[in-house]
Write an enzyme that holds these catalytic residues in place. Sequence first.
Site, mmCIF file in Angstrom:
data_model
loop_
_atom_site.group_PDB
_atom_site.id
_atom_site.type_symbol
_atom_site.label_atom_id
_atom_site.label_comp_id
_atom_site.label_asym_id
_atom_site.label_seq_id
_atom_site.Cartn_x
_atom_site.Cartn_y
_atom_site.Cartn_z
ATOM 1 N N HIS A 1 -32.326 -37.682 -3.770
ATOM 2 C CA HIS A 1 -32.379 -36.655 -4.638
ATOM 3 C C HIS A 1 -30.834 -36.125 -4.434
ATOM 4 C CE1 HIS A 1 -35.635 -34.091 -3.287
ATOM 5 N NE2 HIS A 1 -34.919 -33.666 -4.053
ATOM 6 N N HIS B 1 -30.367 -32.969 -4.814
ATOM 7 C CA HIS B 1 -30.863 -31.676 -4.327
ATOM 8 C C HIS B 1 -30.042 -31.180 -2.589
ATOM 9 C CE1 HIS B 1 -34.276 -31.161 -7.260
ATOM 10 N NE2 HIS B 1 -33.174 -31.156 -8.020
ATOM 11 N N ASP C 1 -30.694 -29.778 -0.085
ATOM 12 C CA ASP C 1 -31.703 -30.449 0.883
ATOM 13 C C ASP C 1 -31.775 -31.065 1.412
ATOM 14 O OD1 ASP C 1 -33.128 -29.705 -1.129
ATOM 15 O OD2 ASP C 1 -35.184 -29.674 0.272
ATOM 16 N N HIS C 2 -31.346 -32.367 0.461
ATOM 17 C CA HIS C 2 -31.584 -34.090 1.263
ATOM 18 C C HIS C 2 -30.112 -34.321 0.799
ATOM 19 C CE1 HIS C 2 -36.678 -34.050 0.253
ATOM 20 N NE2 HIS C 2 -35.777 -32.977 -0.343
#
Length: 277
Positions: free
Chosen positions: A84, A86, A88-89
Amino acid sequence: MTKRSMFHTEPEPCRARAEQVAEGILRIVASNPGKMTYHGTNSYIIDTPDGRFILDPGPAEDSAHSEAIVENLGGNPAGILVSHHHSDHFGAVPGLRERTGLPVYVSRAFPDDAFQPDGFLEDGQRIAGLTVLHTPGHASDHLCFARLDGVLFTGDHVMSWNSSIVSPPDGNMRDYCDQLQRLIDRDDRICLPGHGPVLQDPRPYIERLLANRMRRETQILKHLLNTSDTVQNIAASVYKKSDPHIAMAAERNVVAHLQKLLSESRVAQEEGIWRVN
């Protein structure tokens, strides 16, 4: 069993180092620990029939983490998968693509028009021996990836160390609960989450996650049966969190529950005051 005891912990991981967590799967934990990320984001390097794929390269700011990913992709790198959008990914994805030339695959629902991926993934599609599961709830574009041997990469939809925040408008509690039930019905062997340790025999754990969401929903309705109220007061009553950061996350979860109940015509609101229908 207390709510806290259902979650799993692990020692602080070694940074910028790959660890085998299942056959043909390496995990590298990014150095972005926090109240919402536990020890950090899990990046997975997956051996597939088409070569090695990296799932969720992590945050953009962690150069040592990116170096470890490149070093462990080996001589047959094949692509980048994203659970996804976001940061942090996804944050390291543009730089990793520029450096390696690897194609990037994201959900058809990926919301960032500023980034042009190389391929869009649909629910049920197969890529590199993995089945794509569109699991909206935590994020509208969230994907899980299932391997035929019962290994399921769950991103932030199911995390082993804590429950996931569901924050509207991109987060949707009704979708989230529906997709938890979908994973319960699958009965996979292990889950590899976006944060936290490997989750063995995940079905009972996911059942408890869903039960906890329904328990929160019942608590919210019970509060509203006693008095119509604001989101802030409901969250304070139901979650009782003193840490301001965690209290804010609790408020977002309450909003998500209320919107689910609103879609089911069980509550109504006027000028920020919620009541039971």
